[in-house]
Design an enzyme around this catalytic site. Sequence first.
Site, PDB file in Angstrom:
ATOM      1  N   GLU A 473       0.829  -1.209   0.000  1.00 52.88           N
ATOM      2  CA  GLU A 473       0.000   0.000   0.000  1.00 52.88           C
ATOM      3  C   GLU A 473       0.859   1.254   0.000  1.00 52.88           C
ATOM      4  O   GLU A 473       0.509   2.264  -0.609  1.00 52.88           O
ATOM      5  CB  GLU A 473      -0.973  -0.004   1.187  1.00 52.88           C
ATOM      6  CG  GLU A 473      -1.972  -1.161   1.185  1.00 52.88           C
ATOM      7  CD  GLU A 473      -2.693  -1.363  -0.144  1.00 52.88           C
ATOM      8  OE1 GLU A 473      -2.866  -0.381  -0.887  1.00 52.88           O
ATOM      9  OE2 GLU A 473      -3.050  -2.519  -0.465  1.00 52.88           O
ATOM     10  N   HIS A 479       3.307   6.343  -5.462  1.00 53.80           N
ATOM     11  CA  HIS A 479       2.821   6.684  -6.799  1.00 53.80           C
ATOM     12  C   HIS A 479       2.013   7.985  -6.733  1.00 53.80           C
ATOM     13  O   HIS A 479       2.094   8.832  -7.621  1.00 53.80           O
ATOM     14  CB  HIS A 479       1.942   5.532  -7.313  1.00 53.80           C
ATOM     15  CG  HIS A 479       1.827   5.435  -8.803  1.00 53.80           C
ATOM     16  ND1 HIS A 479       1.039   4.494  -9.403  1.00 53.80           N
ATOM     17  CD2 HIS A 479       2.369   6.145  -9.814  1.00 53.80           C
ATOM     18  CE1 HIS A 479       1.113   4.615 -10.723  1.00 53.80           C
ATOM     19  NE2 HIS A 479       1.920   5.625 -10.998  1.00 53.80           N
TER      20      HIS A 479
END
Length: 681
Positions: A473, A479
């Site tokens: 996660e 990202h």
Amino acid sequence: MSVENNPLLEEFNTFQNTAPFSQIKESHYESAFAKAIETAQSEIDLITGNTAEPSFENTIEALDESGELLGRISSIFFNLNSAETNDEIQRIAREVSPKLSEFGNDVTLNEKLFKRVKAVYENRATIDLTEEQKTLLEKQYKRFSRNGANLSEAKKTRLREIDSKLSKLTLSFGENVLAATNAYELHLEDDSRLSGLPESAKEAAAEAAKAKDKEGFIFNLDYPSYIPFMTYADDRELREELSKAFGAKAYKDEHDNQENVLNIAKLRYERAQLLGYQTHAHFVLEERMAKTPETVNQFSQEILEKAKPAAQKEFDQLQEFAQNHTENPVESLKKWDAAYYSEKLKQKLFSLDDELLKPYFKLENVINGVFEIASRLYGLSFEETQEIEKYHPDVLTYVVKNEDNTLNSIFYADFFPRKGKRNGAWMTSFKNQWHDNGHNIRPHVSNVCNFTKPTATKPSLLTFNEVTTLFHEFGHALHGMLADTKYRSLSGTSVFWDFVELPSQVLENWCYEKEALEIFARHYETNEVIPLEYIEKIKAAANFQEGLQTLRQLSFGMMDMSWHGIDPTAINDVKVHERKTFDQTDLYPDVESSCMSTSFAHIFQGGYSAGYYSYKWAEVLDADAFEMFQENGIFDRPTAKKFRDNVLSRGGTEDPMLLYTRFRGSEPKIDALLKRAGLVA
Ligand SMILES: [Zn+2]
């Protein structure tokens, strides 16, 4: 409630414009949504009502910028509905969701709007656009064209008919699976045939019986009941019974899905043809990194070729183990023996106990470890702050800074289970990144998990599985944090579906590296670094029966493509059709009464049609990407910079294959995965 007093509709006068949770009341949402939809609609009306010639700025950019308020409210509301919900929030969600999809449909079916988008699209060769702008234009145009905007009226009508039929059929498919699942129970009067089962499984079965006012134990076909039974129950006859019931779900019973499967496949094909695509898979894959069914098929065949010999070896090993098992020997393995003997063999080969590892994975240490890794790779630093409002006291809040001390992002971390939180782990954001008139608006990113809670005497100690989940996660979070795109709809994790798991899965690799584990895997009492032999065992256990697992996953992906990557109009027998795929991959004898397609909800009910291959695809990507880190050093800054500059920061601004190739120097190859999985020497 007057609109003026609704904090959701006002500027957030908070630290970094973070969501003002303390001021937001549940009663604010519905009026805020109504107002925000109205605002978004008027923004669309401004675009369509513009008398100037359609241009990239007045149409494509304007469309990307529209709905900002609606997006902000939706993020807050739906994030809370997942992480801190209650009856009232769920009621509002039921109320608001249809209105949101109605608004979305209105936009997609807006002919005036499409005319302007199309005018810009057709002019694209004459406009000077950046690569990112070209992608945005393409994405917006496709949103309309893939929904039939270019079709004649007659064909549009047929498309709507198909869509409406498909939504009914997929719903009916799901209802049948559910009904067939619920129709079966294995009721045992006493525990005489329950040897081998862990206490927790017996307790759950006793409770299930009690809930139905029955004596004894009830097992059913839901995973929490089914999986432990198949894994641990010594009674082979009962395993066979349960396994056969599981395999025959919605097949030739009163909830039969055979017709639904055939009709769904055929209608999807017709829909694709109507829109000018060869098959449904061609339609789906146009907006995927893989691009074509041919690529997916070739990719599956290549891995199959390597995995099959390994799987055969593992199968033979398991069979030999089962034949020589002291308490419960069997001559030849059947499907209902797979999980049972695999678990016993795994225990024998790697007596890796979660309890043995957990002291080395104190949550705080793991968090600091992942922060340290982000610092070494990308120069990020994390400072916990109390200045940001939380939606629950358990939530941790951080200010994330870049190496030059500028603000990178806000990070929320919400780790422990509680009543209002759904299961699982996920990354989400309260605010996207984008560029607004030269300002780089920074994102507000969140990780939500369900980890073991600390107790009065013990801190939160994670299982190794929880450690990899946290890294996974956090990889998605990076990202989001490192995003640097002009348009918010292309930012961060807004990428093609078969590309989105690369940043998350690649980061999991650090959990298996000595150099990384030494940073954070330290005994919570003695500070001793995790012993090397444990690390080796973790790695070996991770590859246990990798050939069989790979074969299984490939078989599902191949079956998915067999329904969606061809013209299915001539198929009339579901079982005969699916055997063609399974004959290439099955090592266990077929069970005549079983059918997989009729209960394969992923592809016939959910959104995974022509997408099941993505699981393996993502593994190929992450192994291939990580190989470059291994070659250059797992903390090598130039490699990390390449990954950041070409992948993490670029979001969906260009075709993922281009982005990836720029990072890696070549297209992804399957070799690194085969090596990591131990499928080749
Ligand atoms: Zn993920």
